[in-house]
Design a protein around this motif. Structure first.
Motif, short mmCIF file in Angstrom:
data_model
loop_
_atom_site.label_atom_id
_atom_site.label_comp_id
_atom_site.label_asym_id
_atom_site.label_seq_id
_atom_site.Cartn_x
_atom_site.Cartn_y
_atom_site.Cartn_z
N ILE A 1 34.05 40.24 6.04
CA ILE A 1 32.65 40.53 6.35
C ILE A 1 32.54 41.15 7.73
O ILE A 1 31.77 42.09 7.95
CB ILE A 1 31.78 39.27 6.21
CG1 ILE A 1 31.78 38.81 4.75
CG2 ILE A 1 30.36 39.53 6.70
CD1 ILE A 1 31.13 37.47 4.52
N LEU A 2 33.33 40.65 8.68
CA LEU A 2 33.35 41.25 10.02
C LEU A 2 33.83 42.69 9.97
O LEU A 2 33.23 43.58 10.58
CB LEU A 2 34.24 40.42 10.96
CG LEU A 2 33.71 39.07 11.39
CD1 LEU A 2 34.80 38.24 12.05
CD2 LEU A 2 32.53 39.22 12.32
N ALA A 3 34.91 42.93 9.22
CA ALA A 3 35.44 44.30 9.11
C ALA A 3 34.43 45.21 8.43
O ALA A 3 34.27 46.37 8.83
CB ALA A 3 36.75 44.27 8.33
N GLU A 4 33.75 44.72 7.42
CA GLU A 4 32.74 45.51 6.72
C GLU A 4 31.58 45.86 7.66
O GLU A 4 31.06 46.97 7.63
CB GLU A 4 32.22 44.71 5.53
CG GLU A 4 31.28 45.45 4.63
CD GLU A 4 30.89 44.60 3.44
OE1 GLU A 4 29.67 44.37 3.27
OE2 GLU A 4 31.78 44.16 2.70
N ALA A 5 31.17 44.90 8.50
CA ALA A 5 30.08 45.16 9.45
C ALA A 5 30.48 46.25 10.44
O ALA A 5 29.66 47.12 10.78
CB ALA A 5 29.71 43.87 10.19
N VAL A 6 31.73 46.23 10.88
CA VAL A 6 32.21 47.27 11.80
C VAL A 6 32.24 48.62 11.08
O VAL A 6 31.76 49.62 11.61
CB VAL A 6 33.61 46.92 12.35
CG1 VAL A 6 34.22 48.09 13.09
CG2 VAL A 6 33.54 45.69 13.25
N ARG A 7 32.79 48.63 9.87
CA ARG A 7 32.90 49.87 9.10
C ARG A 7 31.54 50.50 8.83
O ARG A 7 31.38 51.71 8.91
CB ARG A 7 33.64 49.58 7.80
CG ARG A 7 34.11 50.78 7.04
CD ARG A 7 35.03 50.46 5.86
NE ARG A 7 34.56 49.39 5.00
CZ ARG A 7 35.08 48.14 4.97
NH1 ARG A 7 36.08 47.83 5.78
NH2 ARG A 7 34.61 47.23 4.15
N GLU A 8 30.54 49.66 8.54
CA GLU A 8 29.20 50.16 8.24
C GLU A 8 28.35 50.36 9.49
O GLU A 8 27.22 50.85 9.39
CB GLU A 8 28.49 49.19 7.29
CG GLU A 8 29.12 49.12 5.92
CD GLU A 8 28.46 48.08 5.03
OE1 GLU A 8 27.52 47.39 5.48
OE2 GLU A 8 28.91 47.96 3.88
#
Length: 168
Positions: free
Chosen positions: A4-11
């Motif tokens: 979820i952290l990686a997804e937040a960064v990616r988005e």
């Protein structure tokens, strides 16, 4: 949580990222303080179990505002906190001397964190916490540093179980 952290960064979802990082910092700070206190004094102070619950509720609640499935996560977070607290309260009432109210209150805050990720993470946090506590107790009994009637601090095991569940 890492995905979820990686997804937040990616988005580029910086509000969610900031809320989650703040929540994890609250968790880590309270976990260290609670672990040290429980190992030394066999108690979990309300000030720190309350800080864990309030900090988690606020930061993860803010994270819900920045998430597409925010309301689902919000209700899962509240349900997780209530379910873990209720389970530990029942265990406390069944075994008056085995589990203290500090463990019960701690479980409410831990349930917020694990529940935010979903019911599977909540179940993992509960199971891992009990397994960690059981393994520590078994090791202490086998090395004759404790007996079956020795009171052992359970908070560190609950915290460790939830920390591992958050990393799944």
């Amino acid at each position: 949580m890492p995905t979820i952290l990686a997804e937040a960064v990616r988005e580029g979802n910086w509000l969610q990222l900031a809320a989650l990082v703040a929540g994890l910092l609250v968790f880590a700070g309270c976990a260290v303080r609670l672990t040290v206190t429980d190992l030394r004094e066999h108690r979990l102070p309300n000030r720190w179990t309350g800080a864990l619950a309030a900090g988690g509720g606020i930061t993860l609640g803010l994270g819900c505002l920045a998430d597409d499935v925010g309301w689902s996560r919000f209700w899962s977070m509240l349900g997780g906190g209530a379910a873990y607290l209720a389970l530990m309260l029942v265990l406390h009432l069944i075994s008056r001397t085995g589990m203290g109210m500090g463990d019960v209150k701690l479980a409410g805050g831990l349930g917020l964190y694990a529940g935010w990720l979903g019911w599977d993470h909540l179940l993992a946090a509960i199971v891992l916490g009990f397994v960690a506590g059981g393994l520590v107790a078994l090791a202490l009994v086998l090395t004759r540093r404790a007996t079956g009637s020795t009171h052992l601090p359970f908070g560190p095991a609950l915290l460790a179980g939830t920390a591992v569940a958050l990393m799944l």
